[in-house]
Design a protein around this motif. Structure first.
Motif, PDB file in Angstrom:
ATOM      1  N   SER A  91      -5.157 -34.130 -10.469  1.00 21.27           N
ATOM      2  CA  SER A  91      -6.111 -33.017 -10.456  1.00 21.27           C
ATOM      3  C   SER A  91      -5.918 -32.142  -9.226  1.00 21.27           C
ATOM      4  N   ILE A  92      -5.732 -32.778  -8.070  1.00 16.64           N
ATOM      5  CA  ILE A  92      -5.517 -32.014  -6.840  1.00 16.64           C
ATOM      6  C   ILE A  92      -4.198 -31.262  -6.914  1.00 16.64           C
ATOM      7  N   LEU A  93      -3.167 -31.890  -7.454  1.00 14.61           N
ATOM      8  CA  LEU A  93      -1.877 -31.227  -7.598  1.00 14.61           C
ATOM      9  C   LEU A  93      -1.975 -30.028  -8.540  1.00 14.61           C
ATOM     10  N   LEU A  94      -2.630 -30.209  -9.679  1.00 14.50           N
ATOM     11  CA  LEU A  94      -2.801 -29.117 -10.634  1.00 14.50           C
ATOM     12  C   LEU A  94      -3.636 -27.987 -10.039  1.00 14.50           C
ATOM     13  N   PHE A  95      -4.701 -28.335  -9.333  1.00  7.48           N
ATOM     14  CA  PHE A  95      -5.545 -27.331  -8.671  1.00  7.48           C
ATOM     15  C   PHE A  95      -4.736 -26.535  -7.649  1.00  7.48           C
ATOM     16  N   SER A  96      -3.915 -27.215  -6.864  1.00  7.66           N
ATOM     17  CA  SER A  96      -3.121 -26.558  -5.827  1.00  7.66           C
ATOM     18  C   SER A  96      -2.089 -25.613  -6.427  1.00  7.66           C
ATOM     19  N   VAL A  97      -1.384 -26.078  -7.443  1.00 12.68           N
ATOM     20  CA  VAL A  97      -0.376 -25.232  -8.096  1.00 12.68           C
ATOM     21  C   VAL A  97      -1.046 -24.044  -8.779  1.00 12.68           C
ATOM     22  N   GLY A  98      -2.167 -24.295  -9.459  1.00 10.83           N
ATOM     23  CA  GLY A  98      -2.886 -23.209 -10.131  1.00 10.83           C
ATOM     24  C   GLY A  98      -3.415 -22.171  -9.159  1.00 10.83           C
ATOM     25  N   THR A  99      -3.920 -22.623  -8.035  1.00  7.81           N
ATOM     26  CA  THR A  99      -4.436 -21.694  -7.032  1.00  7.81           C
ATOM     27  C   THR A  99      -3.304 -20.872  -6.433  1.00  7.81           C
ATOM     28  N   ALA A 100      -2.167 -21.500  -6.172  1.00 10.00           N
ATOM     29  CA  ALA A 100      -1.014 -20.767  -5.652  1.00 10.00           C
ATOM     30  C   ALA A 100      -0.507 -19.752  -6.676  1.00 10.00           C
ATOM     31  N   ALA A 101      -0.548 -20.114  -7.955  1.00 14.22           N
ATOM     32  CA  ALA A 101      -0.081 -19.213  -9.009  1.00 14.22           C
ATOM     33  C   ALA A 101      -0.966 -17.969  -9.118  1.00 14.22           C
ATOM     34  N   LEU A 102      -2.221 -18.064  -8.722  1.00 14.32           N
ATOM     35  CA  LEU A 102      -3.100 -16.890  -8.770  1.00 14.32           C
ATOM     36  C   LEU A 102      -2.570 -15.755  -7.905  1.00 14.32           C
ATOM     37  N   GLY A 103      -1.856 -16.085  -6.846  1.00 15.13           N
ATOM     38  CA  GLY A 103      -1.276 -15.051  -5.989  1.00 15.13           C
ATOM     39  C   GLY A 103      -0.154 -14.280  -6.653  1.00 15.13           C
ATOM     40  N   LEU A 104       0.362 -14.788  -7.758  1.00 20.64           N
ATOM     41  CA  LEU A 104       1.468 -14.145  -8.456  1.00 20.64           C
ATOM     42  C   LEU A 104       1.028 -13.376  -9.696  1.00 20.64           C
ATOM     43  N   THR A 105      -0.255 -13.332  -9.966  1.00 19.85           N
ATOM     44  CA  THR A 105      -0.736 -12.667 -11.180  1.00 19.85           C
ATOM     45  C   THR A 105      -0.755 -11.152 -11.010  1.00 19.85           C
ATOM     46  N   HIS A 106      -0.585 -10.451 -12.168  1.00 19.89           N
ATOM     47  CA  HIS A 106      -0.551  -8.990 -12.145  1.00 19.89           C
ATOM     48  C   HIS A 106      -1.531  -8.370 -13.123  1.00 19.89           C
TER      49      HIS A 106
END
Length: 113
Positions: A91-106
Motif C-alpha cells: 500500500s505504501i509503495l503504491l501510494f508513493s508511486v501514485g503520488t509521484a505519477a501525479l507530477g507527470l499528469t497533463h
C-alpha cells in the motif's frame, strides 16, 4: 540466564516492537491526512493549471475519498489473504508511486485516475 530474566527480556523486546509499530502506523495516518489536506489547498492551483470547472475540481476530492473507501474495503481483504505486513508495504509503495505519477499528469482525467 534464569527463566525470570529471560521472560523480562522477551517482554521488553515485544514492548519495543509495539512502540515502533505504533510510531510507523501513526506516521502513515499522518501522511494520509496530509495528502487530503494538501489536495484541498492545491485545488485552486489545479483549477488554473488544468482549466477545470468548479465541478471538476470538486470531483477530484470525491475521487480521492472514493479511492480511500475502496482501498479500505479491499485492504482488509488483502490483510486476511496476504498478511498485514505485506499489505501495508504494498500500500505504501503504491501510494508513493501514485503520488509521484501525479507530477507527470497533463489533464483532468489523468489526474483523476
Amino acid at each position: 540466564m534464569d527463566a525470570t530474566a529471560q521472560a523480562s527480556a522477551t517482554a521488553h523486546a515485544q514492548s519495543s516492537t509495539w512502540v515502533l509499530v505504533f510510531i510507523f502506523c501513526f506516521l502513515g495516518l499522518l501522511i494520509d491526512g496530509a495528502d487530503l489536506m494538501l489536495l484541498s489547498y492545491s485545488l485552486n492551483s489545479l483549477k488554473t493549471e488544468f482549466g477545470l470547472t468548479n465541478v471538476e475540481a470538486g470531483s477530484l476530492g470525491s475521487f480521492t475519498l472514493a479511492g480511500m473507501a475502496i482501498g479500505g474495503i479491499y485492504g482488509g481483504w488483502a490483510c486476511d489473504q496476504f498478511g498485514r505486513v505485506k499489505t501495508v508495504v504494498w500500500s505504501i509503495l503504491l501510494f508513493s508511486v501514485g503520488t509521484a505519477a501525479l507530477g507527470l499528469t497533463h489533464s483532468y482525467w489523468q489526474f483523476a485516475l
